[in-house]
Design a protein around this motif. Structure first.
Motif, PDB file in Angstrom:
ATOM      1  N   ASP A 182       3.955 -55.597  33.094  1.00 32.20           N
ATOM      2  CA  ASP A 182       4.114 -57.007  33.410  1.00 32.20           C
ATOM      3  C   ASP A 182       5.061 -57.686  32.427  1.00 32.20           C
ATOM      4  OD1 ASP A 182       2.692 -57.804  31.087  1.00 32.20           O
ATOM      5  OD2 ASP A 182       0.801 -57.839  32.155  1.00 32.20           O
ATOM      6  N   SER A 183       5.449 -58.903  32.780  1.00 32.15           N
ATOM      7  CA  SER A 183       6.478 -59.606  31.996  1.00 32.15           C
ATOM      8  C   SER A 183       6.033 -59.867  30.562  1.00 32.15           C
ATOM      9  CB  SER A 183       6.832 -60.932  32.681  1.00 32.15           C
ATOM     10  OG  SER A 183       5.688 -61.763  32.797  1.00 32.15           O
ATOM     11  N   THR A 184       4.729 -60.053  30.347  1.00 35.85           N
ATOM     12  CA  THR A 184       4.238 -60.297  28.991  1.00 35.85           C
ATOM     13  C   THR A 184       4.421 -59.073  28.111  1.00 35.85           C
ATOM     14  OG1 THR A 184       2.606 -61.882  29.815  1.00 35.85           O
ATOM     15  CG2 THR A 184       2.234 -60.973  27.629  1.00 35.85           C
ATOM     16  N   ALA A 185       4.081 -57.898  28.625  1.00 35.21           N
ATOM     17  CA  ALA A 185       4.244 -56.662  27.860  1.00 35.21           C
ATOM     18  C   ALA A 185       5.713 -56.422  27.536  1.00 35.21           C
ATOM     19  CB  ALA A 185       3.670 -55.483  28.637  1.00 35.21           C
ATOM     20  N   VAL A 186       6.586 -56.700  28.490  1.00 30.62           N
ATOM     21  CA  VAL A 186       8.023 -56.530  28.269  1.00 30.62           C
ATOM     22  C   VAL A 186       8.503 -57.493  27.193  1.00 30.62           C
ATOM     23  CG1 VAL A 186      10.301 -56.810  29.315  1.00 30.62           C
ATOM     24  CG2 VAL A 186       8.489 -55.603  30.563  1.00 30.62           C
ATOM     25  N   ARG A 187       8.062 -58.746  27.281  1.00 29.24           N
ATOM     26  CA  ARG A 187       8.495 -59.755  26.307  1.00 29.24           C
ATOM     27  C   ARG A 187       8.068 -59.358  24.890  1.00 29.24           C
ATOM     28  NH1 ARG A 187       5.944 -63.765  28.375  1.00 29.24           N
ATOM     29  NH2 ARG A 187       7.593 -64.184  29.905  1.00 29.24           N
ATOM     30  N   VAL A 188       6.846 -58.879  24.756  1.00 22.26           N
ATOM     31  CA  VAL A 188       6.357 -58.445  23.433  1.00 22.26           C
ATOM     32  C   VAL A 188       7.230 -57.316  22.892  1.00 22.26           C
ATOM     33  CG1 VAL A 188       4.452 -57.248  22.271  1.00 22.26           C
ATOM     34  CG2 VAL A 188       3.986 -59.220  23.720  1.00 22.26           C
ATOM     35  N   ALA A 189       7.546 -56.340  23.741  1.00 20.92           N
ATOM     36  CA  ALA A 189       8.385 -55.221  23.306  1.00 20.92           C
ATOM     37  C   ALA A 189       9.761 -55.707  22.872  1.00 20.92           C
ATOM     38  CB  ALA A 189       8.506 -54.193  24.433  1.00 20.92           C
ATOM     39  N   LEU A 190      10.330 -56.649  23.612  1.00 25.03           N
ATOM     40  CA  LEU A 190      11.656 -57.147  23.283  1.00 25.03           C
ATOM     41  C   LEU A 190      11.633 -58.003  22.013  1.00 25.03           C
ATOM     42  CD1 LEU A 190      13.146 -58.013  26.800  1.00 25.03           C
ATOM     43  CD2 LEU A 190      13.285 -55.875  25.492  1.00 25.03           C
ATOM     44  N   TRP A 191      10.585 -58.793  21.827  1.00 25.53           N
ATOM     45  CA  TRP A 191      10.468 -59.577  20.595  1.00 25.53           C
ATOM     46  C   TRP A 191      10.381 -58.670  19.375  1.00 25.53           C
ATOM     47  CZ3 TRP A 191       6.531 -63.818  22.493  1.00 25.53           C
ATOM     48  CH2 TRP A 191       7.249 -64.896  23.037  1.00 25.53           C
ATOM     49  N   ARG A 192       9.651 -57.565  19.514  1.00 24.61           N
ATOM     50  CA  ARG A 192       9.542 -56.634  18.393  1.00 24.61           C
ATOM     51  C   ARG A 192      10.909 -56.061  18.044  1.00 24.61           C
ATOM     52  NH1 ARG A 192       3.570 -53.955  19.085  1.00 24.61           N
ATOM     53  NH2 ARG A 192       4.520 -52.136  18.117  1.00 24.61           N
ATOM     54  N   ALA A 193      11.700 -55.749  19.053  1.00 26.72           N
ATOM     55  CA  ALA A 193      13.057 -55.265  18.798  1.00 26.72           C
ATOM     56  C   ALA A 193      13.934 -56.373  18.225  1.00 26.72           C
ATOM     57  CB  ALA A 193      13.662 -54.723  20.091  1.00 26.72           C
ATOM     58  N   MET A 194      13.777 -57.600  18.722  1.00 26.61           N
ATOM     59  CA  MET A 194      14.546 -58.735  18.210  1.00 26.61           C
ATOM     60  C   MET A 194      14.322 -58.928  16.713  1.00 26.61           C
ATOM     61  SD  MET A 194      16.492 -60.656  20.329  1.00 26.61           S
ATOM     62  CE  MET A 194      16.329 -62.393  19.899  1.00 26.61           C
ATOM     63  N   HIS A 195      13.101 -58.711  16.272  1.00 31.55           N
ATOM     64  CA  HIS A 195      12.787 -58.871  14.852  1.00 31.55           C
ATOM     65  C   HIS A 195      13.681 -57.958  14.010  1.00 31.55           C
ATOM     66  CE1 HIS A 195      10.669 -59.416  11.143  1.00 31.55           C
ATOM     67  NE2 HIS A 195      10.160 -58.202  11.137  1.00 31.55           N
ATOM     68  N   VAL A 196      13.893 -56.738  14.472  1.00 32.92           N
ATOM     69  CA  VAL A 196      14.741 -55.788  13.752  1.00 32.92           C
ATOM     70  C   VAL A 196      16.208 -56.187  13.858  1.00 32.92           C
ATOM     71  CG1 VAL A 196      15.452 -53.365  13.604  1.00 32.92           C
ATOM     72  CG2 VAL A 196      13.075 -53.935  14.150  1.00 32.92           C
ATOM     73  N   GLN A 197      16.595 -56.702  15.014  1.00 32.54           N
ATOM     74  CA  GLN A 197      18.009 -56.935  15.282  1.00 32.54           C
ATOM     75  C   GLN A 197      18.547 -58.270  14.769  1.00 32.54           C
ATOM     76  OE1 GLN A 197      18.961 -56.128  19.404  1.00 32.54           O
ATOM     77  NE2 GLN A 197      18.117 -54.061  19.327  1.00 32.54           N
ATOM     78  N   VAL A 198      17.695 -59.296  14.677  1.00 34.83           N
ATOM     79  CA  VAL A 198      18.213 -60.609  14.277  1.00 34.83           C
ATOM     80  C   VAL A 198      17.624 -61.161  12.986  1.00 34.83           C
ATOM     81  CG1 VAL A 198      18.606 -61.166  16.712  1.00 34.83           C
ATOM     82  CG2 VAL A 198      16.570 -62.056  15.581  1.00 34.83           C
ATOM     83  N   ASP A 199      16.452 -60.680  12.574  1.00 39.77           N
ATOM     84  CA  ASP A 199      15.847 -61.182  11.339  1.00 39.77           C
ATOM     85  C   ASP A 199      16.271 -60.292  10.168  1.00 39.77           C
ATOM     86  OD1 ASP A 199      14.403 -63.191  12.695  1.00 39.77           O
ATOM     87  OD2 ASP A 199      12.801 -61.771  13.190  1.00 39.77           O
ATOM     88  N   PRO A 200      16.582 -60.882   9.019  1.00 34.43           N
ATOM     89  CA  PRO A 200      16.988 -60.061   7.867  1.00 34.43           C
ATOM     90  C   PRO A 200      15.807 -59.267   7.315  1.00 34.43           C
ATOM     91  CG  PRO A 200      16.771 -62.367   7.220  1.00 34.43           C
ATOM     92  CD  PRO A 200      16.617 -62.329   8.710  1.00 34.43           C
ATOM     93  N   PRO A 201      16.088 -58.140   6.667  1.00 30.94           N
ATOM     94  CA  PRO A 201      15.009 -57.382   6.037  1.00 30.94           C
ATOM     95  C   PRO A 201      14.451 -58.151   4.844  1.00 30.94           C
ATOM     96  CG  PRO A 201      17.151 -56.406   5.528  1.00 30.94           C
ATOM     97  CD  PRO A 201      17.386 -57.500   6.541  1.00 30.94           C
TER      98      PRO A 201
END
Length: 286
Positions: free
Chosen positions: A10-29
């Motif tokens: 469902d869209s919620t599970a997809v959104r969670v997965a994408l947010w987790r990837a976004m954290h790596v891709q846009v937030d600094p370490p």
């Protein structure tokens, strides 16, 4: 009835997965959680980062909340494994990737992912396609909640040992259940072997949420209702602790978003942190 053979998550599970990837891709370490495997599972089109619900600034609090709760539970699983607990149950597993990201820990456990049959069949297929496979210690447990199946019966049938302690995680689920169903889940887990631990997330009533987070939460509630999976249950920490005590847990704790912020986001200069009084955690031990 839905064709449940390969129904996409469902869209919620997809959104969670994408947010987790976004954290790596846009937030600094340093990153609280490093998970781009969910992104690989979903395989969205090239424009996914331009989706309104992926806006790096507008969704930063929710992104932080998602990675904070995941990191907390993984730390809990690792800590309990160090004390000899060898079973880990994920209720409403969705696109959880612990088994793929942390095989050095996971291979020493018996992991049971409980989810709806269709999305789980889809995930199984994607894991095989991506070369992860389904190792013998990973048990995918399909449960058709809409048809009234018992997750507990299916779990035992999949090889779960009720006589041995376990960590049970349930995140992003309680808001979709009635309070009676949440209480029933608490009673079931409270009956597990001594030294078992439950980590369950819950939403506070919207009027108690951090004012900055409230518009986003209201939008999420509206979207959930429109998609046919409305938010049903909200709890104050006191209410959730009382429910857990009534269910029979020996020790109950409320882990606040503020606690997670201090633990995982201290010293950050980018302002990334989970919002206060939005999604909180119950940790209960038998």
């Amino acid at each position: 009835m839905h064709d449940q053979r390969t129904m996409a998550p469902d869209s919620t599970a997809v959104r969670v997965a994408l947010w987790r990837a976004m954290h790596v891709q846009v937030d600094p370490p340093p990153h609280v959680l490093e998970d781009e495997i969910g992104l690989r599972l979903v395989a969205p089109d090239d424009g996914w980062r331009r989706r309104p619900d992926m806006d790096p600034h507008a969704t930063s609090g929710f992104r932080a909340s998602i990675v904070a709760r995941a990191r907390f539970i993984e730390d809990l699983v690792v800590e309990r494994a160090g004390h000899g607990v060898r079973q880990y149950v994920i209720l409403g597993a969705g696109l959880d990737t612990f088994a793929q990201r942390r095989p050095e820990i996971a291979a020493g456990l018996r992991i049971f992912e409980v989810d709806q049959p269709g999305p789980q069949a889809w995930k199984r297929q994607r894991l095989i396609e991506l070369g992860f496979g389904i190792p013998e210690w990973l048990h995918l447990v399909p449960v058709d909640f809409e048809a009234g199946w018992s997750w507990w019966e299916r779990l035992v049938a999949a090889g779960f040992d009720a006589g041995q302690p376990a960590v049970v995680a349930s995140t992003g689920v309680s808001m979709y259940l009635t309070k009676a169903a949440v209480a029933a889940t608490l009673r079931q887990v409270a009956a597990l072997a001594p030294r078992s631990t439950l980590a369950m997330s819950f939403l506070l009533p919207l009027e108690l949420a951090d004012p900055e987070a409230r518009p986003g939460l209201q939008q999420a509630e509206k979207g959930a209702r429109a998609s046919g999976t409305p938010f049903i249950s909200f709890f104050t920490p006191a209410e959730m602790l009382a429910l857990a005590r009534e269910a029979g847990f020996r020790d109950v704790q409320h882990v606040s978003a503020a606690t997670l912020a201090r633990r995982y986001f201290a010293g950050r200069t980018d302002g990334l942190r989970p919002p206060d009084n939005a999604e909180e955690l119950l940790v209960a031990t038998t």
